[in-house]
Design an enzyme around this catalytic site. Structure first.
Site, PDB file in Angstrom:
ATOM      1  N   LYS A 141      18.229  -9.767  28.361  1.00 22.93           N
ATOM      2  CA  LYS A 141      19.341  -9.738  29.294  1.00 22.93           C
ATOM      3  C   LYS A 141      19.454  -8.391  29.996  1.00 22.93           C
ATOM      4  CE  LYS A 141      24.164  -9.857  27.715  1.00 22.93           C
ATOM      5  NZ  LYS A 141      24.938 -10.311  26.570  1.00 22.93           N
ATOM      6  N   LEU A 186      20.950   1.435  26.238  1.00 21.67           N
ATOM      7  CA  LEU A 186      21.596   0.885  25.048  1.00 21.67           C
ATOM      8  C   LEU A 186      21.519   1.963  23.982  1.00 21.67           C
ATOM      9  CD1 LEU A 186      19.792  -2.566  24.878  1.00 21.67           C
ATOM     10  CD2 LEU A 186      22.155  -2.156  25.548  1.00 21.67           C
ATOM     11  N   ASP A 225       4.750  -2.990   4.436  1.00 20.34           N
ATOM     12  CA  ASP A 225       3.634  -2.790   5.375  1.00 20.34           C
ATOM     13  C   ASP A 225       2.853  -4.088   5.578  1.00 20.34           C
ATOM     14  OD1 ASP A 225       2.238  -2.963   2.947  1.00 20.34           O
ATOM     15  OD2 ASP A 225       2.275  -0.785   2.701  1.00 20.34           O
ATOM     16  N   GLU A 231      15.282 -12.800  23.306  1.00 20.95           N
ATOM     17  CA  GLU A 231      16.566 -12.540  22.656  1.00 20.95           C
ATOM     18  C   GLU A 231      17.589 -12.192  23.730  1.00 20.95           C
ATOM     19  OE1 GLU A 231      18.886  -9.108  20.176  1.00 20.95           O
ATOM     20  OE2 GLU A 231      17.414  -8.733  21.723  1.00 20.95           O
ATOM     21  N   TRP A 288      11.953   1.546  18.135  1.00 20.19           N
ATOM     22  CA  TRP A 288      11.923   2.849  18.797  1.00 20.19           C
ATOM     23  C   TRP A 288      10.473   3.234  19.089  1.00 20.19           C
ATOM     24  CZ3 TRP A 288      15.751   6.129  15.299  1.00 20.19           C
ATOM     25  CH2 TRP A 288      17.062   5.626  15.478  1.00 20.19           C
ATOM     26  N   ASN A 311      12.214  -3.447  27.533  1.00 20.89           N
ATOM     27  CA  ASN A 311      13.382  -2.845  28.171  1.00 20.89           C
ATOM     28  C   ASN A 311      13.481  -1.340  27.966  1.00 20.89           C
ATOM     29  OD1 ASN A 311      16.117  -2.951  29.434  1.00 20.89           O
ATOM     30  ND2 ASN A 311      16.731  -2.288  27.379  1.00 20.89           N
ATOM     31  N   ASN A 368       0.840  -1.201   0.000  1.00 20.30           N
ATOM     32  CA  ASN A 368       0.000   0.000   0.000  1.00 20.30           C
ATOM     33  C   ASN A 368       0.878   1.256   0.000  1.00 20.30           C
ATOM     34  OD1 ASN A 368      -1.732   2.112   0.452  1.00 20.30           O
ATOM     35  ND2 ASN A 368      -2.791   1.150   2.193  1.00 20.30           N
ATOM     36  N   ASP A 406      24.504  -4.752  10.056  1.00 19.71           N
ATOM     37  CA  ASP A 406      23.337  -3.900  10.262  1.00 19.71           C
ATOM     38  C   ASP A 406      23.671  -2.479   9.795  1.00 19.71           C
ATOM     39  OD1 ASP A 406      21.385  -2.260  11.358  1.00 19.71           O
ATOM     40  OD2 ASP A 406      21.846  -2.771  13.431  1.00 19.71           O
ATOM     41  N   ASP A 418      12.376  -8.888  23.058  1.00 30.05           N
ATOM     42  CA  ASP A 418      13.645  -8.213  22.774  1.00 30.05           C
ATOM     43  C   ASP A 418      14.484  -8.036  24.049  1.00 30.05           C
ATOM     44  OD1 ASP A 418      15.046  -6.695  20.593  1.00 30.05           O
ATOM     45  OD2 ASP A 418      14.859  -5.044  22.018  1.00 30.05           O
TER      46      ASP A 418
HETATM   47 CA   LIG Z   1      17.082  -2.206  31.346  1.00 28.34          CA
HETATM   48 CA   LIG Z   2       3.623   1.074   2.098  1.00 27.41          CA
END
Ligand SMILES: [Ca+2]
Ligand SMILES: [Ca+2]
Ligand SMILES: [Ca+2]
Length: 593
Positions: free
Chosen positions: A231, A193, A47, A257, A93, A142, A21, A374, A228
């Site tokens: 630890k 982090l 999406d 993870e 985020w 976290n 879309n 990454d 996520d």
């Molecule tokens: Ca923490």
């Molecule tokens: Ca899209």
């Protein structure tokens, strides 16, 4: 907990999978979108509609569960981190755990996902469940989002402002700055982090908010959580969290993870055994990459060494295994060797654990800029073809879904050197034999002790058949090849079917664990009629029992170790359990020494 061991998970970075879309491509800040798909830190348009449009492809591949990067509402700003302009295309985020991000939905009002039941997210869940597929929601407890430069981190509850990092006074977040010393557990758990605002789990308001959000996602129909950065929070938080989720929806599979976790990291093993969730098996990934991408001297011996340590886990059969993920360079960026990459993928499909395919693996997708680190390990999915690898993965995913041996058995090595590995997995009459050769030369391996029936068995991957006599056979393998032979028997059926696992005894080769109890199905305390269990690893035995007469009743039983002809009973008063009136259950018991 839902049994995921018959599943094959497919992990999708939603922004990088398929744009279903284009009308949602531009976020609130148009600078966050890159239509040329060359700036890897920007949104590229994938999406939820795109995922729906590719479900048929995923089903043909054999994926039975999809794990999506977090779908929660993300910050809208483009922010400068170390001179790089970055966006929240990856979903880690979050500013509102109770809304969908606007880049993922068809209509802007669908971001209020809990206010209605007709969003594209509901449609995706409906389409998945109609196909008997599952949705794994990627959740983050976290941290929220960055507080760096112009980004000041705000948190919302379905659009209502809860707090601002700058005006928080410790009510929601720790304010300790970034982790400096990675060997200091206190810092790892309570510092930031990369400037991501770290939640203060001592805050009752925070815990109530995050748990209520996740319960609402479960109410929507989500089947599992991938959790996520486990630890980075204390285990007591996770025990409270998993306990609450289990009470809310008992059929929820959860795996965490623990970055680089697995058998070589004792803290991660303890987490897997005590947190109430399984973990991603980085030890398996590292060994499979060492053996097949780096062609290490140890080769398959390094993989076998990982499996040899399965006894440390309460249950290694539900570890989530993988070759590639979104945080590490793809195998093909480390070594552009499709033949050995195929071995890594297919071996992971039939080994113990729940396999997770990273999007594009089956299409040999990779981008090698900066070593494929990454974010270059997150290129756009470009091809949805029916490749030979797609057909192989599909054949083994089908095997996984029907074979109790692939789902539940341990792994017994029958032949091992750096270049060749043969192992079998046997469980209540079902068996698979897996043989692989990473070298450039063919070989013929004489093996014995195979649990397959006499006669000829076909290779599920199209190689030479196997003729078994007295459990012996010669397995012929071409260069860089893998063969899989199958014998499948249905699990017992009855009003209630229970998988019983016993863990904690140390057994040697030739010893046998049995379960005996007051129920007629468990021999009614007649040891000569006790039920022999299946070896899973040095410290774990299991079996699956159909209960008819005892369905719906309380029963009492003990485990017995048969050693050198003698029966050694557990100490203490035995285990008391309620057999369900119908359906399935898993009982995980500790051997009482
Ligand atoms: Ca923490
Ligand atoms: Ca899209
Ligand atoms: Ca947003």
């Amino acid at each position: 907990m839902r049994d995921f061991r018959g599943d094959t998970i497919y992990f999708i970075v939603v922004d990088r999978f398929f744009d279903g879309n284009p009308s949602n491509d531009l976020g609130k800040d148009p600078r966050d979108f890159d239509p040329t798909r060359t700036d890897f830190w920007k949104f590229w348009g994938g999406d939820l509609r795109g995922v729906i449009q590719k479900l048929e492809y995923l089903q043909r591949l054999g994926a039975s569960a999809i794990w999506l990067t977090p779908v929660f509402d993300q910050i809208d700003e483009v922010i400068d981190i170390g001179g790089q302009q970055m966006t929240a295309y990856h979903g880690y985020w979050t500013k509102d755990f109770k809304r969908l991000d606007q880049h993922l939905v068809d209509r802007p009002d669908e971001v209020r996902v809990f206010a209605r039941a007709d969003t594209v997210f509901d449609e995706l869940l409906g389409e998945l469940h109609r196909r008997d597929m599952h949705l794994v929601l990627d959740i983050v407890c976290n941290h929220s989002n960055p507080h760096i430069g112009e980004a000041r981190c705000e948190l919302y509850d379905d659009g209502k402002l809860l707090c601002r990092y700058d005006e928080d006074n410790g009510a929601w977040f720790h304010h300790h700055g970034d982790v400096g010393d990675w060997n200091d557990l206190g810092q790892v758990q309570s510092h930031d982090l990369c400037a991501l605002a770290d939640f203060n789990e001592e805050s009752f308001a925070y815990r109530s908010y995050i748990k209520s959000a996740m319960k609402q996602w479960l109410d929507k129909g989500v089947d599992a959580f991938r959790v996520d950065t486990v630890k980075h929070m204390p285990i007591w938080f996770w025990q409270e969290f998993t306990g609450d989720m289990e009470v809310h929806k008992p059929e929820t599979f959860m795996f965490g993870e623990w970055f680089q976790g697995g058998c070589w990291d004792p803290a991660s093993v303890e987490f897997a055994n005590k947190s109430g969730m399984s973990i991603l098996d980085f030890a398996w990934r590292n060994a499979v990459v060492a053996a097949l991408a780096n062609r290490s001297a140890g080769g398959f011996q390094e993989l076998a060494a990982v499996v040899e340590r399965d006894h440390q886990f309460r249950d290694a059969t539900d570890l989530v295994t993988f070759v590639d993920n979104h945080d590490l360079p793809r195998f093909l960026s480390i070594s552009n060797d499709p033949a050995r990459f195929r071995l890594a993928m297919l071996l992971t499909m039939v080994a113990r654990g729940v396999p997770c395919i990273y999007y594009g693996n089956e299409q040999l997708l990779h981008c090698d800029v900066n070593g494929g680190n990454d974010p270059f390990n997150r290129p756009m999915m470009t091809s949805f073809e029916e490749t030979p690898l797609v057909r192989d993965v599909s054949a083994l995913a089908a095997l996984r879904s029907r074979s109790p041996a692939v789902q539940r058995a341990g792994m017994r090595t029958k032949w091992l050197d750096a270049d060749r590995w043969v192992f079998t997995r046997a469980y209540l009459g079902s068996c698979v034999v897996v043989a692989t050769n990473r070298s450039d030369h063919g070989c013929a391996l004489e093996v014995s002790g195979l649990e397959l029936a006499e006669g000829r068995h076909e290779d599920l991957l199209g190689g030479a058949p196997l003729d078994v006599r007295d459990g012996r056979a010669t397995i012929g393998l071409g260069p860089r090849s893998i063969a899989v032979f199958e014998q499948t028997r249905a699990l017992p059926t009855g009003r209630a079917v229970v998988e019983i696992q016993a863990h904690g005894m140390r057994t040697q080769h030739g010893e046998q664990v049995l379960v005996c109890g007051d129920a007629p199905e468990l021999g009614a305390w007649d040891v000569s009629r006790a039920v022999p269990m299946e070896w899973i690893d040095h410290q774990t035995w299991a079996t699956t029992i159909a209960f008819d007469l005892s369905a719906g009743r309380e029963i009492h039983y003990k485990f017995i170790l048969r050693r050198a002809g003698a029966h050694q009973r557990e100490t203490g008063r035995g285990h008391h359990r309620h057999v369900p009136a119908s359906g399935h259950a898993t009982w995980r018991d500790q051997w009482r020494a």
